[in-house]
Design a protein around this motif. Structure first.
Motif, mmCIF file in Angstrom:
data_model
loop_
_atom_site.group_PDB
_atom_site.id
_atom_site.type_symbol
_atom_site.label_atom_id
_atom_site.label_comp_id
_atom_site.label_asym_id
_atom_site.label_seq_id
_atom_site.Cartn_x
_atom_site.Cartn_y
_atom_site.Cartn_z
ATOM 1 N N ALA A 1 0.831 -1.205 0.000
ATOM 2 C CA ALA A 1 0.000 0.000 0.000
ATOM 3 C C ALA A 1 0.863 1.253 0.000
ATOM 4 O O ALA A 1 0.639 2.178 -0.786
ATOM 5 N N VAL A 2 1.872 1.281 0.874
ATOM 6 C CA VAL A 2 2.742 2.462 0.927
ATOM 7 C C VAL A 2 3.519 2.605 -0.380
ATOM 8 O O VAL A 2 3.641 3.696 -0.942
ATOM 9 N N LEU A 3 3.997 1.470 -0.898
ATOM 10 C CA LEU A 3 4.724 1.468 -2.174
ATOM 11 C C LEU A 3 3.862 2.063 -3.287
ATOM 12 O O LEU A 3 4.291 2.953 -4.034
ATOM 13 N N ILE A 4 2.629 1.594 -3.381
ATOM 14 C CA ILE A 4 1.750 2.059 -4.451
ATOM 15 C C ILE A 4 1.373 3.514 -4.257
ATOM 16 O O ILE A 4 1.368 4.304 -5.207
ATOM 17 N N GLY A 5 1.094 3.891 -3.008
ATOM 18 C CA GLY A 5 0.780 5.293 -2.734
ATOM 19 C C GLY A 5 1.902 6.200 -3.190
ATOM 20 O O GLY A 5 1.675 7.218 -3.855
ATOM 21 N N LEU A 6 3.128 5.836 -2.836
ATOM 22 C CA LEU A 6 4.280 6.663 -3.203
ATOM 23 C C LEU A 6 4.489 6.694 -4.713
ATOM 24 O O LEU A 6 4.649 7.757 -5.312
ATOM 25 N N ILE A 7 4.482 5.516 -5.335
ATOM 26 C CA ILE A 7 4.743 5.453 -6.783
ATOM 27 C C ILE A 7 3.699 6.223 -7.566
ATOM 28 O O ILE A 7 4.008 6.990 -8.476
ATOM 29 N N ASP A 8 2.432 6.056 -7.167
ATOM 30 C CA ASP A 8 1.363 6.725 -7.888
ATOM 31 C C ASP A 8 1.502 8.243 -7.764
ATOM 32 O O ASP A 8 1.464 8.968 -8.755
ATOM 33 N N THR A 9 1.685 8.718 -6.529
ATOM 34 C CA THR A 9 1.754 10.163 -6.313
ATOM 35 C C THR A 9 3.000 10.768 -6.965
ATOM 36 O O THR A 9 2.923 11.781 -7.661
ATOM 37 N N LEU A 10 4.147 10.130 -6.731
ATOM 38 C CA LEU A 10 5.387 10.672 -7.285
ATOM 39 C C LEU A 10 5.375 10.592 -8.806
ATOM 40 O O LEU A 10 5.860 11.498 -9.482
ATOM 41 N N GLY A 11 4.817 9.497 -9.341
ATOM 42 C CA GLY A 11 4.740 9.355 -10.797
ATOM 43 C C GLY A 11 3.947 10.486 -11.417
ATOM 44 O O GLY A 11 4.367 11.104 -12.379
ATOM 45 N N ARG A 12 2.789 10.777 -10.802
ATOM 46 C CA ARG A 12 1.942 11.825 -11.371
ATOM 47 C C ARG A 12 2.620 13.195 -11.334
ATOM 48 O O ARG A 12 2.389 14.031 -12.195
ATOM 49 N N SER A 13 3.459 13.436 -10.321
ATOM 50 C CA SER A 13 4.012 14.786 -10.237
ATOM 51 C C SER A 13 5.395 14.927 -10.868
ATOM 52 O O SER A 13 5.779 16.027 -11.231
ATOM 53 N N PHE A 14 6.156 13.839 -10.978
ATOM 54 C CA PHE A 14 7.529 14.022 -11.446
ATOM 55 C C PHE A 14 7.842 13.335 -12.777
ATOM 56 O O PHE A 14 8.888 13.553 -13.344
ATOM 57 N N LEU A 15 6.933 12.491 -13.252
ATOM 58 C CA LEU A 15 7.264 11.719 -14.446
ATOM 59 C C LEU A 15 7.519 12.613 -15.653
ATOM 60 O O LEU A 15 8.420 12.346 -16.448
ATOM 61 N N ASP A 16 6.732 13.716 -15.784
ATOM 62 C CA ASP A 16 6.927 14.557 -16.966
ATOM 63 C C ASP A 16 8.321 15.189 -16.972
ATOM 64 O O ASP A 16 8.963 15.276 -18.013
ATOM 65 N N SER A 17 8.809 15.605 -15.786
ATOM 66 C CA SER A 17 10.157 16.196 -15.801
ATOM 67 C C SER A 17 11.219 15.126 -16.051
ATOM 68 O O SER A 17 12.246 15.399 -16.654
ATOM 69 N N LEU A 18 10.945 13.895 -15.593
ATOM 70 C CA LEU A 18 11.880 12.808 -15.898
ATOM 71 C C LEU A 18 11.906 12.531 -17.403
ATOM 72 O O LEU A 18 12.958 12.362 -18.000
ATOM 73 N N PHE A 19 10.699 12.474 -18.004
ATOM 74 C CA PHE A 19 10.611 12.184 -19.430
ATOM 75 C C PHE A 19 11.267 13.267 -20.268
ATOM 76 O O PHE A 19 11.802 13.007 -21.336
ATOM 77 N N GLU A 20 11.204 14.521 -19.768
ATOM 78 C CA GLU A 20 11.774 15.614 -20.546
ATOM 79 C C GLU A 20 13.277 15.481 -20.718
ATOM 80 O O GLU A 20 13.870 16.093 -21.599
ATOM 81 N N LEU A 21 13.887 14.665 -19.858
ATOM 82 C CA LEU A 21 15.318 14.431 -20.013
ATOM 83 C C LEU A 21 15.613 13.648 -21.284
ATOM 84 O O LEU A 21 16.670 13.797 -21.882
ATOM 85 N N VAL A 22 14.669 12.772 -21.691
ATOM 86 C CA VAL A 22 14.952 11.905 -22.833
ATOM 87 C C VAL A 22 14.106 12.197 -24.066
ATOM 88 O O VAL A 22 14.339 11.637 -25.113
ATOM 89 N N MET A 23 13.089 13.053 -23.943
ATOM 90 C CA MET A 23 12.290 13.352 -25.135
ATOM 91 C C MET A 23 11.874 14.820 -25.138
ATOM 92 O O MET A 23 12.161 15.551 -24.195
#
Lengths: 321, 307
Positions: B247-269
């Motif tokens: 539960a904690v793993l999913i909570g963290l991954i979901d929340t962090l993914g939604r807020s930081f994934l775009d800046s991570l992706f911008e590094l490669v695309m």
């Protein structure tokens, strides 16, 4: 015709009714019944495909609606681009191309999710298939290019040589023919050596493995066939409704498909058709009385599970089973 | 990288994870001891939120409402067990899924009839409504801290209950061999009902805690139940420890993914491609995680030892 059983008579009658009455109503200006029948027949194909793995294969897929959605989006996305531009590679109204796309995508999705899901069994399998379909649901919900939650309107139906899907009669003809073909296909599969192994693995997996069968491979093949058939049903549904949205893949839709199969009678040829007929009629009748039609529907579901063994086909065959 | 934002989002993820744990713990308890799949568990989460919302307006205070709503939700769970669930235990999982799907439709429609389609917004008392500045620039709503605190306390309480009390001993015994437990003279019927009501209270509590943030709405149960199932599948069905970690793993991954994934992706695309891809990928991330974990361990991280 003498050695026909009660169930094959019932099947024959059902199929004749479906072949005769909807066109008759349409010709007499009652297009509404034709609409109802088209939806029934298309969902019937989906239910038949689910029955192959749920009924005969013992694989309780709770995510079959994903395939319907994928098939429908395979019509909607190329059509959308053909109308509004962009993504020239797939922009097309060509029905054969869209159909091929629907089938390939459904098959690939089934192959990937099936390969992972089938490593699990029992309740894990139920839930993982549900989770994968939710994955597809959320994917399309988050795609703003295709209006996300609001869905896509298909302005131009798939264009085929010889068939015009804008004609309700021809669309129904195609759907009905497909349903018959789907039923025959499942019947052939079930009675083949492949189908025997599949059913053997449902009854006792260890025994089949000991006999030297790679049951995982058999199940995966059945899963892919079923998913592809269901994707085809989605292709038809997209062309019928001309509006598609992620809601088609929501897990409650998968639950309704399961309900159709179980209500009609799993692992019977006619069961899925009976189930989808009852579901469509009930939805239509109950929802015309009250917006709260899910209440009696839910109560019926509980009642079905508690009191009816073997579904409607079980009742038809009598208690002998 | 903005570390303040990262810190705030980690707290948000933790909060989501703990709420998920409250729902998933009930599911996994009921599954572990009763071998029962309950799709209607999400509806009880929703009913908890609605009861609490109504009581907030009657009693005039959110905290009092929670205290009264908790036993009421437990009663709803008990009634569900008595009327429907009890009759389903000895059937197979397919029947559980169909039966509780029906139950879910019934409960959701009843809530719709009672509370209307719009949902209810729940006001917080003033002292809970503010924000605390933990350090320079990191403003955290007090209520979120309260959710995290409550979640951790309940998790600890459950851990104690299951591992160090007589009831917990019976629950663990029932999970590994229920025939033996009933043969030893334990009233298994009552034990089942108790576990079911406990699970309902936990789910209800999660619904109550989230209601001041999102409001009580009709569809909320159907949304969380799938994620809760993903949690217990990843954790291993029946395992409390697994449910907590997943539960904690999913909570963290979901929340962090939604807020930081775009800046991570911008590094490669390109920025444009990243803005399209990020929401799609983050929406699927927990399912991809589940697929990877199940591909390696088909029974989840902490598979049940006896089944």
């Amino acid at each position: 015709m003498k050695n026909m059983t009660k169930t094959s008579w019932a099947t024959l009658i059902c199929m004749v009714v479906l072949a005769v009455f909807p066109p008759y109503f349409l010709l007499h200006g009652q297009a509404f019944y034709m609409d109802l029948a088209t939806r029934l027949v298309i969902l019937g194909i989906a239910a038949v495909s689910l029955n192959l793995i749920l009924g005969y294969g013992g694989m309780v897929s709770f995510g079959h609606a994903a395939f319907i959605g994928l098939g429908a989006y395979a019509v909607g996305i190329p059509s959308h681009h053909a109308t509004w531009g962009g993504f020239d590679l797939i922009a097309s109204y060509n029905g054969l191309f869209q159909l091929a796309l629907a089938i390939v995508i459904a098959a690939v999705f089934a192959l990937i999710t099936g390969a992972i899901s089938l490593r699990t069994k029992g309740v894990y399998f139920i839930m993982i298939t549900m989770a994968f379909s939710q994955m597809a649901f959320f994917l399309f919900q988050s795609l703003d290019v295709y209006n996300g939650d609001d869905g896509l309107t298909i302005d131009v139906r798939s264009e085929f040589p010889f068939i015009n899907l804008d004609s309700p009669m021809q669309l129904y003809g195609l759907s009905y023919g497909s349903l018959v073909a789907a039923m025959l296909l499942v019947k052939t599969i079930v009675n083949s050596r492949f189908g025997m192994v599949l059913q053997g693995a449902k009854d006792n997996n260890e025994r089949m493995v000991t006999l030297g069968y790679n049951t995982y491979f058999y199940r995966l093949t059945a899963y892919v066939i079923s998913g592809t058939m269901c994707g085809y049903a989605g292709f038809l549904l997209g062309n019928f409704t001309t509006f598609i949205s992620p809601d088609m893949m929501h897990w409650t839709r998968s639950g309704e498909l399961m309900f159709m199969v179980i209500l009609g009678g799993a692992s019977t040829a006619l069961g899925p058709i009976l189930g989808s007929s009852v579901f469509i009629l009930m939805e239509e009748i109950l929802s015309s009385f009250t917006i709260f039609w899910h209440l009696p529907f839910g109560l019926m579901l509980i009642g079905l599970v508690l009191f009816v063994r073997g579904g409607l086909m079980g009742l038809l065959k009598g208690k002998g089973k | 990288m903005d570390y303040t934002l990262l810190f705030v989002q980690v707290l948000n993820g933790l909060q989501l994870g703990l709420l998920l744990f409250l729902v998933a713990s009930g599911l996994t308890l009921v599954f572990g001891i009763l071998d029962f799949v309950n799709l209607a568990h999400g509806s009880i989460y929703m009913i908890g939120a609605f009861i609490c919302a109504s009581l907030t307006f009657v009693l005039g205070n959110f905290l009092w409402a929670v205290l009264v709503a908790l036993p009421l939700t437990g009663l709803v769970g008990y009634a569900v067990e008595l009327l429907v669930a009890r009759r389903l235990y000895d059937k197979d999982h397919l029947d559980h899924v169909l039966g509780t799907f029906g139950l879910l439709l019934v409960l959701d429609t009843l809530a719709h009839m009672i509370w209307g389609p719009a949902g209810i917004t729940v006001p917080l008392p003033a002292w809970l409504d503010g924000q605390i500045e933990l350090f320079e620039g990191a403003n955290i709503p007090v209520f979120r801290l309260l959710i995290i605190g409550t979640g951790l306390a309940v998790a600890a309480g459950l851990f104690w209950l299951v591992n160090y009390t007589r009831l917990g001993m019976l629950i663990r015994a029932g999970a590994s061999n229920r025939t033996m437990v009933s043969a030893l003279g334990i009233d298994i019927q009552t034990l089942f009902a108790l576990v079911f009501a406990l699970g309902a209270m936990l789910a209800g509590l999660a619904g109550m805690l989230i209601s001041p943030i999102t409001g009580a709405t009709i569809g909320m149960g159907g949304q969380i139940i799938i994620t809760a199932f993903v949690v217990i599948i990843i954790g291993g069905i029946g395992s409390m420890k697994g449910a907590f970690i997943a539960a904690v793993l999913i909570g963290l991954i979901d929340t962090l993914g939604r807020s930081f994934l775009d800046s991570l992706f911008e590094l490669v695309m390109s920025e444009n491609a990243a803005e399209t891809a990020a929401p799609a990928v983050s929406a699927m991330m927990i399912y991809i995680l589940m697929a990877i974990i199940l591909a390696v361990k088909p029974q989840g991280l902490f598979p049940p030892k006896v089944r």
